[in-house]
Design an enzyme around this catalytic site. Sequence first.
Site, PDB file in Angstrom:
ATOM      1  CG  ASP A 118      16.755  12.344 -16.287  1.00  0.00           C
ATOM      2  OD1 ASP A 118      16.862  13.275 -15.735  1.00  0.00           O
ATOM      3  OD2 ASP A 118      17.001  11.352 -15.851  1.00  0.00           O
ATOM      4  CG  HIS A 119      14.634  14.428 -13.339  1.00  0.00           C
ATOM      5  ND1 HIS A 119      15.103  13.549 -13.856  1.00  0.00           N
ATOM      6  CD2 HIS A 119      14.194  14.355 -12.079  1.00  0.00           C
ATOM      7  CE1 HIS A 119      15.318  12.615 -12.732  1.00  0.00           C
ATOM      8  NE2 HIS A 119      14.487  13.115 -11.827  1.00  0.00           N
ATOM      9  CG  ASP A 183      17.071   9.671  -9.641  1.00  0.00           C
ATOM     10  OD1 ASP A 183      16.400  11.089  -9.995  1.00  0.00           O
ATOM     11  OD2 ASP A 183      16.444   8.820  -9.502  1.00  0.00           O
ATOM     12  NE  ARG A 465       9.924   7.212  -4.763  1.00  0.00           N
ATOM     13  CZ  ARG A 465      11.261   7.653  -4.717  1.00  0.00           C
ATOM     14  NH1 ARG A 465      11.735   8.754  -5.284  1.00  0.00           N
ATOM     15  NH2 ARG A 465      12.213   6.807  -4.361  1.00  0.00           N
ATOM     16  CB  SER A 660      13.131  12.006  -4.528  1.00  0.00           C
ATOM     17  OG  SER A 660      14.222  13.022  -5.001  1.00  0.00           O
ATOM     18  NE  ARG A 662      12.768  15.632  -4.869  1.00  0.00           N
ATOM     19  CZ  ARG A 662      11.319  15.303  -5.402  1.00  0.00           C
ATOM     20  NH1 ARG A 662      10.349  16.101  -5.079  1.00  0.00           N
ATOM     21  NH2 ARG A 662      11.042  14.321  -6.386  1.00  0.00           N
TER      22      ARG A 662
END
Length: 771
Positions: A118-119, A183, A465, A660, A662
């Site tokens: 999806d990213h 995520d 965000r 995030s 990440r």
Amino acid sequence: MLVLGHGARRLHVSAAYRAKAQVSMSRFEPTSFINYEKLHSNVNIVRKRLNRPLTLSEKIVYGHLDDPHNQEIDRGRTYLRLRPDRVAMQDATAQMAMLQFISSGLPKVAVPSTIHCDHLIEAQIGGVKDLARAKEVNQEVYNFLSSAGAKYGVGFWKPGSGIIHQIILENYAYPGVMLIGTDSHTPNGGGLGSICIGVGGADAVDVMAGIPWELKCPKVIGVKLTGTLSGWTSPKDVILKVAGILTVKGGTGAIVEYHGPGVDSISCTGMATICNMGAEIGATTSVFPYNHRMRTYLEKTGRGEIAALSDEYSDLLVPDEGCEYDQIIELNLDELKPHINGPFTPDLAHPVSKVGAEAEKNGWPLEVKVGLIGSCTNSSYEDMGRAVSVAKQALDKGLKCKAQFTVTPGSEQIRATIERDGYSKILGDVGGVVLANACGPCIGQWDRRDIKKGDKNTIVTSFNRNFTARNDANPATHAFVTSPEIVTALAIAGTLNFNPETDYLTAPNGEKFKLQPPSADELPKRDFDPGQDTYQHPPADGTSLRVDVSPQSNRLQLLEPFDKWSGNDLEDLLVLIKVKGKCTTDHISAAGPWLKFRGHLDNISNNMLIGAVNSENDAINKIKNHLTGEYGGVPDVARHYKANGVSWVAVGDDNYGEGSSREHAALEPRHLGGRAIIVKSFARIHETNLKKQGLLPLTFANPSDYDKILPDDKISIRGLKTFAPGKPLTAVVKHSDGSEDTLELNHTFNETQIEWFKAGSALNRMKELQH
């Protein structure tokens, strides 16, 4: 087949739904299960031990304890060892998670796991063309994820399937389940009574490896809802209001648990919206109690049997009467007004009625250049229906959007259903462009061309965000977050200075008219159209399959183990950068164009801290190299230090690493020679990610000691030979004038995490334990 408690009782997804969906049973994984009897047993064990009523979140969390008889439980203090039911990864983070899993040497994942593409899909023209381009541009990465999933037993949702959190809500979340996802908006699943927690890839590897997963025992913030949502007020306004109350760090270390009579006025997908954006207040996750809204959603998504079992075990899926919260917030939904938050931070809350005046006072551009609806936060059927309700009123009067308008469906199922039911046509007629079923502009995957970088402008979104430059890489873009219906109204009006509750629009014939409050079906009357089957189930045995990573690839790179701790204190570390002010994971490891390097640690490390403000000169990506005396980019200086055998620290401000999940924001400093990150306070996920990679996340015992650190200092970290939980370390700061300061540094390491540090990383420690 889903196995849900009652020993031999086996639960099949209905054949009728299967036929209607025209998809194979493979979408519903045969290994997915939750054993309600086990959950019930564990909860009873813990309740007797604690001798008190339990909150809902405590029931689900403690119900997943590895050792409920002996686990020490103290909210906000002890670390829990948990057994989550499943793992979900999005394609940007799955690359590093799967690379770490491959390097662990294990043959197959131990729990049901999925990858969601999806990213990596950039919004340019529209859904069909953007998806086709993404498949071409990202073919190497998609092939890697698909083949790695097949080899190691991980389900693969192909590009175009939709956004990870919407897919989870439609397929994998259900009351009482515990899921971890790579995520930060994984908490979206709390809308279905699940405990869904965002983590870094190394945490996912632990769970996929069958190792108990650690989480600091969360505090519990109760949000009591009374009254009823109505008119222009939406579920999004609940979390926009709560974000204004708690701020971006007020939920850190806590689960936000919604309860009270007002809950029943919110749809299941509305509850998911509220939980999703709980990530913006730093909360571990958020959750709602099981109710009839969840039951209806489960039934509509082909999981009626799960709904029936949830009814049977409903006492497990709501808080105990008399349970205690660490903090309580009360919200009367009858009095709640539509909100819009921003710019530049998601906790700057304004009622829509006042944002125009605030904009004029602060010099924020009033003209709305683009309105964007959708994303993982607000892309449900109901969300789209309420936006359509507003759009149709404008069309009926001959009006279209003054601003550009984009629509991001959350999943292939939502896209197909809104197309079938005519929603897409109405949104297109009012001026909207339907983008791919993907994250798109929400995460910076937006090839925006209507303005130049540096042009001051305003956009309004239904995203979660709105950090500086997040959506379009333009630091002058003022991004505001609100509900899809308010976005639609503001896109039609073309200005922030418009309150749909009181203000009038002018039709082309000069007629003045007011928009009526939106109304929409919570769920489609004709059930969902699942669209194309985009799910790839892993084979029963993938051991003979190969996963190839070309040594020449600039997008994928196999991992080399990080070095172990030397056994000595860290002496004379240079200060790479002293960061000033807000430093999110977007500042530490930017997304947007950098997403393509998420599987190549060395290449993506070229974005390390390039968005952070250097306190020495208030500049971005311009720091002094203390070996040469020249100024350069942060990654370049770090590489020069590393090449010369010099280790370094970074120094930061409050809530360092918010945003995030990440883990690249932790991998990159480790890869480029960092040893410690010393700040006033950390965001939860980032602190854990740093520990996982063998770095030392440390906090000033006295926050004002931040001011004592100078750019040309050398810092020695002492006390590592006796490194122990709860025992502070010491920093000896040597200034260039020969003077020294000795500072106390706190940490939150437990015994297990100290072993990660000594081994060089959690992955190194996992390998040690295999031998």
